[in-house]
Design an enzyme around this catalytic site. Sequence first.
Site, short mmCIF file in Angstrom:
data_model
loop_
_atom_site.label_atom_id
_atom_site.label_comp_id
_atom_site.label_asym_id
_atom_site.label_seq_id
_atom_site.Cartn_x
_atom_site.Cartn_y
_atom_site.Cartn_z
N HIS A 309 1.91 -1.73 6.38
CA HIS A 309 2.97 -1.93 7.37
C HIS A 309 2.46 -2.87 8.44
CE1 HIS A 309 6.11 -1.08 10.32
NE2 HIS A 309 6.81 -0.62 9.31
N ASP A 367 8.94 3.95 2.77
CA ASP A 367 9.58 3.72 1.48
C ASP A 367 8.88 4.40 0.32
OD1 ASP A 367 11.65 2.06 2.39
OD2 ASP A 367 10.19 0.47 2.68
N1 ACO Z 1 -0.95 -3.89 -1.64
C1 ACO Z 1 -2.09 -4.61 -1.69
N2 ACO Z 1 -2.60 -5.32 -0.66
C2 ACO Z 1 -1.90 -5.31 0.49
C3 ACO Z 1 -0.69 -4.58 0.62
C4 ACO Z 1 -0.23 -3.86 -0.48
N3 ACO Z 1 0.91 -3.14 -0.41
N4 ACO Z 1 -0.21 -4.75 1.87
C5 ACO Z 1 -1.07 -5.55 2.50
N5 ACO Z 1 -2.10 -5.88 1.67
C6 ACO Z 1 -3.26 -6.72 2.04
C7 ACO Z 1 -2.87 -8.18 2.10
O1 ACO Z 1 -3.08 -8.84 0.87
C8 ACO Z 1 -3.79 -8.69 3.19
O2 ACO Z 1 -5.06 -8.89 2.62
P1 ACO Z 1 -6.04 -10.06 3.21
O3 ACO Z 1 -6.28 -9.70 4.65
O4 ACO Z 1 -7.24 -9.95 2.35
O5 ACO Z 1 -5.27 -11.34 3.05
C9 ACO Z 1 -3.90 -7.51 4.16
O6 ACO Z 1 -3.63 -6.33 3.36
C10 ACO Z 1 -2.91 -7.55 5.31
O7 ACO Z 1 -1.60 -7.66 4.76
P2 ACO Z 1 -0.49 -8.66 5.29
O8 ACO Z 1 0.47 -8.96 4.21
O9 ACO Z 1 -1.14 -9.82 5.98
O10 ACO Z 1 0.19 -7.74 6.39
P3 ACO Z 1 1.64 -7.93 6.98
O11 ACO Z 1 1.65 -7.14 8.24
O12 ACO Z 1 2.01 -9.37 7.06
O13 ACO Z 1 2.60 -7.27 5.88
C11 ACO Z 1 3.81 -5.69 4.60
C12 ACO Z 1 3.05 -5.97 5.91
C13 ACO Z 1 4.82 -6.82 4.31
C14 ACO Z 1 4.61 -4.39 4.76
C15 ACO Z 1 2.79 -5.59 3.46
O14 ACO Z 1 1.90 -4.54 3.72
C16 ACO Z 1 3.47 -5.38 2.09
O15 ACO Z 1 3.88 -6.35 1.45
N6 ACO Z 1 3.60 -4.09 1.62
C17 ACO Z 1 4.29 -3.81 0.41
C18 ACO Z 1 5.82 -3.89 0.60
C19 ACO Z 1 6.34 -2.73 1.41
O16 ACO Z 1 6.03 -1.56 1.15
N7 ACO Z 1 7.24 -3.03 2.39
C20 ACO Z 1 7.89 -2.03 3.23
C21 ACO Z 1 7.48 -2.19 4.66
S1 ACO Z 1 8.11 -0.87 5.62
C22 ACO Z 1 9.71 -1.25 5.86
O17 ACO Z 1 10.18 -2.33 5.90
C23 ACO Z 1 10.58 -0.11 6.07
#
Ligand code: ACO
Length: 433
Positions: A309, A367
Amino acid sequence: MNTNYQFTLKNETTQTDYELSTLCGTVGPDVLDMQTLYQRTGMFAYDPGFTSTASCKSKITYIDGDAGILMYRGYPIEELAEHCTFLEVCHLLLTGELPDQTQLHKFTDDIIHHTLLHDQLTNFFKGFRRDAHPMAIMVGVVGALSAFYHDALDIRSKEDRDMCAIRIIAKIPTIVAMSYKYSIGLPFMYPRNDLSYVENFMRMMLGNPCEEYRPNPVLVRALDRILILHADHEQNASTSTVRLAGSSGANPYACVTSGIVCLWGPAHGGANEAVLNMLLEIGSVDNIDRYIKKAKDKSDPFRLMGFGHRVYKNFDPRAKLIRDTCYEVLDALNLHDDPLFKLALELERIALEDPYFVEKKLYPNVDFYSGIVLKALGIPSNMFTAMFAMGRSVGWIAHWDEMISDPNQKIGRPRQLYIGEPQRAVKPLASRG
Ligand code: ACO
């Protein structure tokens, strides 16, 4: 709001210092006041994804992502989920206070008497292909509300804004249920005023005109709680979209539609549907390790849906509450051995022990479990994001109202760091190439 300490920006080339003051809220981190940055320094702040930017002042919702705290109007989400109904929470988000009995009676009555759609609006459904995604139908039909409530609406009038909020909360469940009925070719179910908000929705969604529909009270409570947990989440992507759209003075029904559009994406509200699809794809606990490896592999686009998140770097408090609700629902339906739930629990356990997820502070989000509860309730996975939209509508309209009532409100207009071509002359067509 100004605190008594300042930050200094130093321009080494011109040897100029610029003082930036800070603003402090009631709780949470202080904020650097950048409003005059460009005017004074000729520079913009660069913050793609707004990871360090407070876009507005708000009194509605507070999140401490490191501590895993979520509060609506100062009330912890855990207490609201335990003691209140969704309509009480709607009243709280919109007015700032939980209702007393008289206020709740009036508010409920207002909602109940606006659940019907204008009959012409039902024609809109017929314009969609039967296999259209319910979110696409939502975008069209909620957007069409703006055609029915535009000329008579004065967004500067508090009375008109309140009526708009009532209509949004009342009509969106009817639209969600109709989107579903349309997609499966069953007749629309009209609202019934003798049922509670959630009972009425469940009947419109899951009942049919041939028989009486009596929802299980445990399932009614579970859905009510899901709506409470989704009702608001401060300046998330869809709420920010509603605020930005509304900042130009646009029709609020159209603004709420822009929130639905943004919510649809898999990085936001579309994740609940994606979680269920992911669990079905993983299929068995034996495959978990392989999928965890895929999630960690940077060359693989697969991500563990329902994990991570932008704000929570700790357990999402909503995920804990939905996990408890999950147990209650599976108990009530005698589904203790539900394979998807078992798979989800095991996936959560393995991921939370994996150094990749621990170091990046990736915890289950709201979620991760909501899809399992919704599935147990009999709601198909392509409707999950529409269910999220139903809960979040009140948050969108509360933020829109807060923004419009702010006397200092301005149109939202970010700037950019231009990295394209500098000025150049247009060559005649014959001499290009
Ligand atoms: N699985 C694997 N790796 C992940 C995940 C994941 N679910 N989420 C983040 N990471 C990793 C990224 O690859 C990144 O790695 P790096 O630093 O080596 O590049 C690091 O963790 C940080 O992630 P970001 O994507 O930069 O974080 P951001 O805050 O931009 O994104 C997000 C948050 C979009 C929710 C992301 O965690 C994600 O895509 N999760 C899966 C989708 C999801 O569950 N969305 C629901 C969000 S809650 C809502 O809207 C109600």
